[in-house]
Design a protein around this motif. Structure first.
Motif, PDB file in Angstrom:
ATOM      1  N   LYS A  39      45.894 -24.027  41.917  1.00 24.05           N
ATOM      2  CA  LYS A  39      44.483 -23.757  42.210  1.00 24.05           C
ATOM      3  C   LYS A  39      44.175 -23.258  41.187  1.00 24.05           C
ATOM      4  CE  LYS A  39      43.673 -24.764  46.990  1.00 24.05           C
ATOM      5  NZ  LYS A  39      43.558 -24.237  48.266  1.00 24.05           N
ATOM      6  N   ARG A  40      43.975 -22.045  40.834  1.00 25.31           N
ATOM      7  CA  ARG A  40      44.168 -21.748  39.610  1.00 25.31           C
ATOM      8  C   ARG A  40      44.549 -21.540  38.096  1.00 25.31           C
ATOM      9  NH1 ARG A  40      47.889 -17.921  42.528  1.00 25.31           N
ATOM     10  NH2 ARG A  40      49.051 -17.714  40.523  1.00 25.31           N
ATOM     11  N   HIS A  41      45.032 -22.684  38.401  1.00 21.97           N
ATOM     12  CA  HIS A  41      45.438 -23.409  36.807  1.00 21.97           C
ATOM     13  C   HIS A  41      44.757 -24.710  36.447  1.00 21.97           C
ATOM     14  CE1 HIS A  41      48.445 -21.791  34.147  1.00 21.97           C
ATOM     15  NE2 HIS A  41      49.438 -21.722  35.843  1.00 21.97           N
ATOM     16  N   GLU A  42      43.721 -25.274  37.923  1.00 19.90           N
ATOM     17  CA  GLU A  42      42.582 -26.027  38.404  1.00 19.90           C
ATOM     18  C   GLU A  42      41.547 -25.729  37.189  1.00 19.90           C
ATOM     19  OE1 GLU A  42      41.126 -28.496  41.080  1.00 19.90           O
ATOM     20  OE2 GLU A  42      42.872 -29.443  40.860  1.00 19.90           O
ATOM     21  N   GLN A  43      41.303 -24.598  38.079  1.00 25.19           N
ATOM     22  CA  GLN A  43      39.779 -23.411  37.443  1.00 25.19           C
ATOM     23  C   GLN A  43      39.897 -23.147  35.849  1.00 25.19           C
ATOM     24  OE1 GLN A  43      39.909 -20.407  39.721  1.00 25.19           O
ATOM     25  NE2 GLN A  43      38.983 -21.064  41.408  1.00 25.19           N
ATOM     26  N   ASN A  44      41.210 -23.729  35.746  1.00 25.26           N
ATOM     27  CA  ASN A  44      41.082 -23.027  33.724  1.00 25.26           C
ATOM     28  C   ASN A  44      40.758 -24.036  33.119  1.00 25.26           C
ATOM     29  OD1 ASN A  44      40.422 -20.331  33.973  1.00 25.26           O
ATOM     30  ND2 ASN A  44      42.293 -20.380  35.007  1.00 25.26           N
ATOM     31  N   GLY A  45      41.536 -25.477  33.877  1.00 23.93           N
ATOM     32  CA  GLY A  45      41.693 -26.605  33.017  1.00 23.93           C
ATOM     33  C   GLY A  45      42.420 -27.388  33.410  1.00 23.93           C
ATOM     34  N   PHE A  46      42.732 -28.499  33.134  1.00 23.74           N
ATOM     35  CA  PHE A  46      43.358 -29.649  33.051  1.00 23.74           C
ATOM     36  C   PHE A  46      44.960 -29.451  33.593  1.00 23.74           C
ATOM     37  CE2 PHE A  46      46.533 -33.478  32.219  1.00 23.74           C
ATOM     38  CZ  PHE A  46      45.880 -34.470  33.219  1.00 23.74           C
ATOM     39  N   VAL A  47      45.315 -29.941  35.157  1.00 25.52           N
ATOM     40  CA  VAL A  47      46.394 -30.203  35.640  1.00 25.52           C
ATOM     41  C   VAL A  47      46.660 -30.937  35.968  1.00 25.52           C
ATOM     42  CG1 VAL A  47      47.336 -28.875  37.740  1.00 25.52           C
ATOM     43  CG2 VAL A  47      45.818 -27.812  36.634  1.00 25.52           C
ATOM     44  N   ASP A  48      47.916 -31.856  34.930  1.00 24.89           N
ATOM     45  CA  ASP A  48      48.971 -32.746  35.537  1.00 24.89           C
ATOM     46  C   ASP A  48      49.787 -32.666  37.055  1.00 24.89           C
ATOM     47  OD1 ASP A  48      50.580 -34.771  35.198  1.00 24.89           O
ATOM     48  OD2 ASP A  48      51.499 -34.480  33.397  1.00 24.89           O
ATOM     49  N   TYR A  49      48.934 -33.013  37.519  1.00 24.92           N
ATOM     50  CA  TYR A  49      49.491 -32.600  39.295  1.00 24.92           C
ATOM     51  C   TYR A  49      51.055 -34.104  39.325  1.00 24.92           C
ATOM     52  CZ  TYR A  49      45.989 -30.125  41.064  1.00 24.92           C
ATOM     53  OH  TYR A  49      45.561 -28.857  40.853  1.00 24.92           O
ATOM     54  N   VAL A  50      50.549 -35.291  38.418  1.00 22.81           N
ATOM     55  CA  VAL A  50      51.662 -36.419  38.288  1.00 22.81           C
ATOM     56  C   VAL A  50      52.918 -35.635  38.044  1.00 22.81           C
ATOM     57  CG1 VAL A  50      52.760 -38.133  38.101  1.00 22.81           C
ATOM     58  CG2 VAL A  50      50.389 -38.105  38.371  1.00 22.81           C
ATOM     59  N   THR A  51      53.199 -34.860  36.726  1.00 24.82           N
ATOM     60  CA  THR A  51      54.453 -34.401  36.179  1.00 24.82           C
ATOM     61  C   THR A  51      54.854 -33.343  36.890  1.00 24.82           C
ATOM     62  OG1 THR A  51      53.364 -35.452  34.046  1.00 24.82           O
ATOM     63  CG2 THR A  51      55.238 -33.578  34.162  1.00 24.82           C
ATOM     64  N   GLY A  77      60.800 -39.497  43.958  1.00 26.21           N
ATOM     65  CA  GLY A  77      59.844 -40.608  44.334  1.00 26.21           C
ATOM     66  C   GLY A  77      58.615 -40.424  44.463  1.00 26.21           C
ATOM     67  N   LYS A  78      58.559 -39.200  44.877  1.00 22.90           N
ATOM     68  CA  LYS A  78      57.165 -39.184  45.704  1.00 22.90           C
ATOM     69  C   LYS A  78      56.521 -38.698  44.533  1.00 22.90           C
ATOM     70  CE  LYS A  78      56.169 -37.931  49.578  1.00 22.90           C
ATOM     71  NZ  LYS A  78      56.651 -37.734  50.915  1.00 22.90           N
ATOM     72  N   TYR A  79      54.569 -38.421  43.940  1.00 28.02           N
ATOM     73  CA  TYR A  79      54.029 -37.862  43.420  1.00 28.02           C
ATOM     74  C   TYR A  79      52.953 -37.162  43.426  1.00 28.02           C
ATOM     75  CZ  TYR A  79      52.244 -42.264  41.855  1.00 28.02           C
ATOM     76  OH  TYR A  79      51.059 -43.244  41.623  1.00 28.02           O
ATOM     77  N   ALA A  80      52.075 -36.973  44.067  1.00 25.50           N
ATOM     78  CA  ALA A  80      50.129 -36.875  43.947  1.00 25.50           C
ATOM     79  C   ALA A  80      49.895 -36.587  42.548  1.00 25.50           C
ATOM     80  CB  ALA A  80      50.312 -35.111  44.612  1.00 25.50           C
ATOM     81  N   THR A  81      48.643 -36.477  42.420  1.00 26.73           N
ATOM     82  CA  THR A  81      47.488 -36.995  41.562  1.00 26.73           C
ATOM     83  C   THR A  81      46.771 -36.060  42.143  1.00 26.73           C
ATOM     84  OG1 THR A  81      46.081 -38.820  43.354  1.00 26.73           O
ATOM     85  CG2 THR A  81      47.978 -39.010  41.505  1.00 26.73           C
ATOM     86  N   ASN A  82      46.425 -35.144  42.686  1.00 32.35           N
ATOM     87  CA  ASN A  82      45.240 -34.417  43.248  1.00 32.35           C
ATOM     88  C   ASN A  82      45.595 -33.329  44.299  1.00 32.35           C
ATOM     89  OD1 ASN A  82      44.622 -34.867  45.802  1.00 32.35           O
ATOM     90  ND2 ASN A  82      43.639 -36.692  44.605  1.00 32.35           N
ATOM     91  N   ILE A  83      45.031 -32.185  43.636  1.00 26.65           N
ATOM     92  CA  ILE A  83      45.564 -30.532  44.978  1.00 26.65           C
ATOM     93  C   ILE A  83      45.597 -30.939  46.349  1.00 26.65           C
ATOM     94  CG2 ILE A  83      42.896 -29.760  45.233  1.00 26.65           C
ATOM     95  CD1 ILE A  83      46.782 -27.901  44.704  1.00 26.65           C
ATOM     96  N   ARG A  84      44.391 -31.753  46.811  1.00 29.37           N
ATOM     97  CA  ARG A  84      44.572 -32.035  48.012  1.00 29.37           C
ATOM     98  C   ARG A  84      45.308 -32.896  48.815  1.00 29.37           C
ATOM     99  NH1 ARG A  84      39.886 -33.240  45.534  1.00 29.37           N
ATOM    100  NH2 ARG A  84      40.620 -35.628  45.556  1.00 29.37           N
ATOM    101  N   GLU A  85      46.245 -33.947  47.581  1.00 32.39           N
ATOM    102  CA  GLU A  85      47.371 -34.560  47.981  1.00 32.39           C
ATOM    103  C   GLU A  85      48.795 -33.209  48.002  1.00 32.39           C
ATOM    104  OE1 GLU A  85      47.952 -37.174  45.298  1.00 32.39           O
ATOM    105  OE2 GLU A  85      46.082 -38.859  46.202  1.00 32.39           O
ATOM    106  N   MET A  86      48.782 -32.710  46.839  1.00 32.21           N
ATOM    107  CA  MET A  86      49.925 -31.703  47.262  1.00 32.21           C
ATOM    108  C   MET A  86      50.006 -30.996  48.288  1.00 32.21           C
ATOM    109  SD  MET A  86      51.492 -32.069  44.536  1.00 32.21           S
ATOM    110  CE  MET A  86      52.550 -29.860  44.009  1.00 32.21           C
TER     111      MET A  86
END
Length: 273
Positions: free
Chosen positions: A111-123, A132-141
């Motif tokens: 969340k802190r990094h997201e406030q400061n810019g892009f976060v590659d949630y998939v990676t 085999g699982k992944y998320a695309t945003n903080i809500r999914e995480m």
């Protein structure tokens, strides 16, 4: 120094065709010089990358509908975040479930990094979620169980997209733009039938597939699918009943894959030069 050649996407991505890279490279030699390759469903850019490295004479249009280039451009930021997660999990059993206290600390870090810019949630999610699982945003995480499995070495994407013309468009618009270009070849790797389609925000239906074939029918193409899709079976039926098939005079390559001991499927590459 020659450009680096990748045999797979340098970042996690669902659906990439890395198993076909070798056969794809060989098939590219069957096309004439100064060909324009248009990657209608660009995904991770792997097909476009392989074309440009194998055929430096070619013009390559990469439809980055999923904004993969943003993940590439932010790779150093992603490496920093994963290194911070490794530090937070140091001393905990490797490959085991992350305790709730540390899991919440990782969420707060993201969340802190997201406030400061892009976060590659998939990676990042691919590095700490179950295989085999992944998320695309903080809500999914926030809904997931974390595991102490962060990548131990930094990601490197140097030169991966070099030489590509990157665009972002609906595949129909892109096809229309290049349909009359001399020596054009379309790379077609659509989502599997009845599956999520990324940024297209709906399900990929049979009608969508038929729209694709209506566009590419009179052009050279590469088409990627698997026997998990019913598309080839559908066109075989159409051909057997006199309606014809876009796959009637194509070269077909297959690769067998195993999901587990009981489940197998076949990846398929079809092309018309």
């Amino acid at each position: 120094m020659s450009a680096k050649v990748y045999n797979a996407s340098p970042l996690p991505f669902m659906g990439q065709k890395r198993r076909f890279v070798s056969q794809f490279r060989k098939a590219l030699q069957e096309f004439p010089a100064a060909t324009t390759f248009v990657d209608l469903f660009g995904g991770s850019g792997l097909l476009s990358h392989v074309v440009k490295r194998q055929r430096p004479d070619a013009r390559v249009i990469y439809n980055d509908f999923d904004d993969f280039h943003l993940r590439i451009e932010n790779i150093e930021r992603t490496n920093v975040i994963i290194a911070e997660i490794r530090t937070m999990l140091a001393g905990l059993p490797r490959m085991k479930k992350v305790p709730e206290h540390e899991r919440q600390a990782i969420i707060n870090l993201l969340k802190r990094h997201e406030q400061n810019g892009f976060v590659d949630y998939v990676t990042i999610s691919s590095s700490i979620l179950f295989s085999g699982k992944y998320a695309t945003n903080i809500r999914e995480m926030e809904k997931q169980t974390f595991y102490n499995t962060p990548k131990l070495t930094p990601y490197n994407c140097d030169g991966y997209l070099d030489g590509l013309e990157i665009v972002k468009a609906d595949y129909r618009e892109l096809f229309a733009q290049y349909a009359n270009t001399p020596n054009v070849v379309f790379l077609v790797d659509p989502p599997y039938l009845s599956t999520q389609t990324g940024h297209y925000e709906n399900y990929w239906r049979l009608a969508d597939y038929l729209d694709v074939f209506a566009t590419i029918l009179r052009h050279p193409f590469f088409y990627f699918t698997s026997n998990k899709s019913s598309v080839i079976e559908f066109f075989d039926w159409m051909d057997a009943h006199g309606f014809g098939s876009p796959f009637k005079e194509v070269t077909r390559k297959e690769i067998e894959n195993s999901v587990n001991y009981h489940a197998r499927y076949t990846d398929i590459m079809l092309y018309k030069a």
